[in-house]
Write an enzyme that holds these catalytic residues in place. Structure first.
Site, mmCIF file in Angstrom:
data_model
loop_
_atom_site.group_PDB
_atom_site.id
_atom_site.type_symbol
_atom_site.label_atom_id
_atom_site.label_comp_id
_atom_site.label_asym_id
_atom_site.label_seq_id
_atom_site.Cartn_x
_atom_site.Cartn_y
_atom_site.Cartn_z
ATOM 1 N N CYS A 125 -11.525 -8.245 3.859
ATOM 2 C CA CYS A 125 -12.581 -7.385 4.375
ATOM 3 C C CYS A 125 -12.945 -7.587 5.762
ATOM 4 O O CYS A 125 -13.324 -8.699 6.104
ATOM 5 C CB CYS A 125 -13.761 -7.347 3.643
ATOM 6 S SG CYS A 125 -15.303 -6.337 4.316
ATOM 7 N N THR B 114 0.839 -1.335 -0.024
ATOM 8 C CA THR B 114 0.108 -0.102 -0.097
ATOM 9 C C THR B 114 0.926 1.372 -0.034
ATOM 10 O O THR B 114 0.586 2.151 -0.686
ATOM 11 C CB THR B 114 -0.968 0.120 1.366
ATOM 12 O OG1 THR B 114 -1.862 -1.038 0.971
ATOM 13 C CG2 THR B 114 -1.615 1.450 1.252
#
Lengths: 360, 391
Positions: free
Chosen positions: B326, B71
């Protein structure tokens, strides 16, 4: 070995219920589930909203970790939006008083969790942190008030049917709130000192007018406030902004305090009256459900409660057709509001109930 | 023992990687920027790690910027390169199926006045290089395309896109985070100026990764502070992380034929899994049937909520995913599946099974057995049949 789904809200009650099951459930395997009912806040914002926020999910997860059970999130946003939030706004638009906590219990915590949750987790039962008791007698189930009369939540549970009660456990039914808090502290649960959730979880700061506008495009159109004789005594901001029994925000004085007596959507009218005018001894409920099926007799004695933590009033109940029952109380009850539940009891036993109908 | 089929989310740390890291977590505690012996010892580990990574990428050591993971590498590439080139133009081209690390970095650029083009994909999730070519203008400063998709495993024609970018004079970023455990990473063959990598997707530690930044490519640091990483990424280096990352990357890429043999092994198991699960009615493969990562099997399953199925599998000891890791239980269907033209209702029924080095044929058998049963149960519940009656 059975598997039990512990519904965990992140509050102290459901935390202790899950902990009790996990520690005392014997052979049963316990799975903690937090139901997600609202979307997340935006990027970069810390949210802090009553019972159903991500904070609550964190608390529930932490409790599940501490008591050593698997933890999942069950997404019921769509169902909650349709069956609870939309029903809430539509009740106001219909001139009635919504009962979102009961709708949430009925449709979300029981219907959805039992249907979808049990399948997802291959479980046999659901346990919640409600204060209520279930008694089984030869394969038939009765819903009983909680041992702690102050905390009793059967007012929200009268809709449960036999199959649902058979698959439901209320581990806190025999406990009092102080006992539950003491257990939470003893178990070292992070939720031990959490305050009670009070306001409606999807109405921040109690302002449901914004919700009516956002969700249903209802901005409110000013209309007349009239007295019992039809004389105009003031102006309101839109009928849906008022509920039966309401006192504040009317801007009307008739020498003494006035209360909303009736909301008339068709004519955008709010009828007010004095305190005594808003009480009634007779009203009708619709959408009736009885925990053990319709009573054998069409007319019977019971007591009725028309709001959570309200008082029980002795009454005579008469079944009307397939869907309704009429109630005549021994003494007047304050503001039976259309849309609110009228729940019937026989002593400790919650018999069932219905939703108060608009006066014919 | 549970069966772990979520290697796209993260992979277990290899023993050799842990062993390589331990000295840098224990005795070699120095700050690599320090003058003294402890500092120099730590610096040795960092420099060797950088050389190893550079060699495996066909790059120079100075072109490797260690980051906290994929990220951060994506953010440094997308925001860093776009800002650094913003005097020349403010247009960025990417695809609709990128990882959120790229998409949300792009949306931040949009907030600051950049124009971002999100290219469509076909039903397999593939980008057409011709679309990339057509979307590049004089003002385009960066093109960012993933090497392989994290949700459906589709491999993009990055080298072809890289050639187009080079010809049209725009920087090319490849998010190789998901692909790096399997596919060749030579930065010249990729024709890339920026390549993102994350250690934990390839049996390395979490919290470590790197961005390849081709010499001469400017990036605006996204973390400001000291002059570490040639002033492209401030902060005391995660030495153990960099060492572990380099070791993990080496274990996969130093021996090309071993890598390909392992790819082949996983692909064979994976093909069996796909063939048999898609034989169940209402189960369809998502992503490209051939151009996909060797470990990736992803599906949409009618009449099932993906999150429910993943929970059901977990309670039977099968660890899977709906498509991305998630945790919040969001109800929004996957942007990747939607971009592939799968309707939102079907997209809710997504399941991703990603194999790894430890996956066996028995694991696949057990997964198929459990999944088939769970799918049946969930469908019965949706149809309104009580759980007890369907059991």
């Amino acid at each position: 070995m059975a598997r039990v789904v512990a519904a965990m809200s992140g509050g102290v009650d459901s935390s202790v219920a899950a902990a009790l099951l996990a520690r005392e459930g014997g052979e049963d395997e316990v799975v903690g589930v937090w139901m997600r009912l609202h979307p997340d806040g935006g990027e970069g914002y810390e949210q802090n909203r009553s019972c159903c926020s991500p904070d609550a999910a964190d608390d529930a997860r932490r409790v599940a970790q501490l008591v050593g059970i698997p933890f999942f999130i069950l997404n019921l946003e769509r169902e909650f939006g349709a069956r609870v939030i939309d029903a809430f706004t539509d009740a106001y638009l219909d001139g009635a008083t919504p009962n979102p906590c009961q709708a949430c219990n009925q449709y979300i915590k029981f219907d959805e969790l039992l249907r979808r949750g049990l399948a997802a987790y291959d479980a046999d039962r659901v346990a919640t942190g409600h204060y209520a008791r279930v008694a089984e007698d030869g394969g038939s189930y009765r819903l009983l008030r909680a041992a702690d009369a102050d905390k009793d939540q059967t007012y929200f549970l009268w809709v449960l049917d036999q199959a649902q009660l058979a698959a439901t456990r209320f581990p806190l039914g025999e406990l009092t709130k102080p006992q539950v808090r003491a257990m939470a502290a003893e178990l070292g649960l992070p939720t031990a000192a959490k305050p009670e959730s009070q306001e409606i979880c999807f109405v921040p700061a109690g302002d449901y007018r914004t919700l009516l506008e956002e969700r249903r495009g209802y901005a409110g159109e000013p209309g007349p406030i009239v007295d019992a004789d039809g004389a105009r005594v003031g102006t309101h901001t839109g009928y849906a902004h008022y509920t039966v029994g309401q006192r504040h925000g009317l801007g009307v004085t008739l020498g003494e305090a006035v209360y909303v007596r009736e909301v008339q959507p068709a004519s955008n009218t709010v009828v007010v009256g004095r305190r005594d005018d808003v009480a009634a001894r007779r009203f009708t409920a619709e959408g009736r459900r009885f925990v053990a099926g319709d009573p054998a007799s069409e007319r019977f004695e019971a007591s009725v409660r028309i709001r959570h933590r309200g008082s029980d009033v002795p009454c005579e109940v008469t079944l009307v057709g397939d869907d309704r029952f009429a109630v005549e109380t021994a003494e007047p009850v304050w503001a039976p509001a259309p849309g609110q539940a009228a729940v019937l009891y026989d002593g400790e036993v919650c018999l069932g109930g219905g939703r108060i109908a608009r006066a014919a | 023992m549970s069966v772990y089929l979520d290697h796209a989310a993260t992979t277990p740390l290899r023993r050799e990687v842990l062993d390589a890291m331990l000295p840098y977590l224990a005795e070699h505690h120095g700050n690599p920027s320090s003058i003294h012996a402890s500092g120099r010892r730590a610096r040795l580990g960092l420099d060797e790690a950088r050389e190893t990574v550079a060699r495996l990428l066909g790059a120079k050591p100075r072109e490797v910027v260690f980051t906290s993971g994929g990220t951060e590498a994506d953010n440094l590439a997308v925001k860093g390169a776009a800002w650094a080139a913003s005097a020349r133009g403010r247009r960025v081209v990417t695809t609709a199926v990128e990882h959120k690390a790229v998409l949300n970095a792009c949306s931040v650029l949009e907030r600051f006045g950049f124009e971002v083009v999100y290219l469509p994909v076909d039903r397999y999730g593939s980008v057409d290089p011709a679309d990339v070519a057509a979307s590049i203008t004089d003002r385009t400063v960066l093109v960012s395309v993933q090497y392989a998709n994290n949700e459906v495993g589709t491999i993009q024609p990055v080298a072809e896109i890289g050639a187009i970018c080079r010809e049209l004079g725009t920087l090319f970023h490849v998010d190789a985070v998901q692909a790096a455990a399997f596919l060749p990473l030579d930065v010249d063959e990729l024709r890339a100026d920026l390549v993102s990598l994350g250690a934990h997707k390839l049996y390395g530690p979490k919290g470590a990764g790197a961005l390849f930044v081709r010499q001469g490519t400017a990036v605006l640091p996204q973390l400001s502070g000291g002059s570490q990483e040639r002033q492209r990424r401030a902060g005391t280096e995660n030495v153990a992380g960099a060492v572990g990352f380099a070791r993990a990357l080496g274990l996969i890429h130093a021996d090309v034929s071993a890598r390909e043999a392992e790819n082949e092994r996983q692909a064979t198991l994976r093909d069996g899994l796909i063939a048999r699960l898609t034989a169940v009615a209402g189960v369809a493969l998502t992503g490209h049937p051939a151009q996909r990562l060797p470990n990736s099997a992803s599906f949409v399953i009618d009449g099932v909520e993906g999150g429910d199925l993943v929970a059901a599998l977990d309670l039977e000891g099968i660890e899977a995913s709906t498509g991305s890791a998630c945790t919040t239980g969001s109800v929004d269907p996957s942007h990747v599946l939607l971009a592939m033209g799968i309707d939102p209702e079907r997209a809710h029924g997504s399941l991703r099974l990603t194999l790894g080095r430890g996956t066996t044929a028995d694991d696949v058998e057990r997964t198929l057995r459990v999944a088939t049963r769970a799918i049946g149960r969930l469908r019965a519940a949706r149809a309104g049949v009580p759980a007890a009656a369907s059991a």
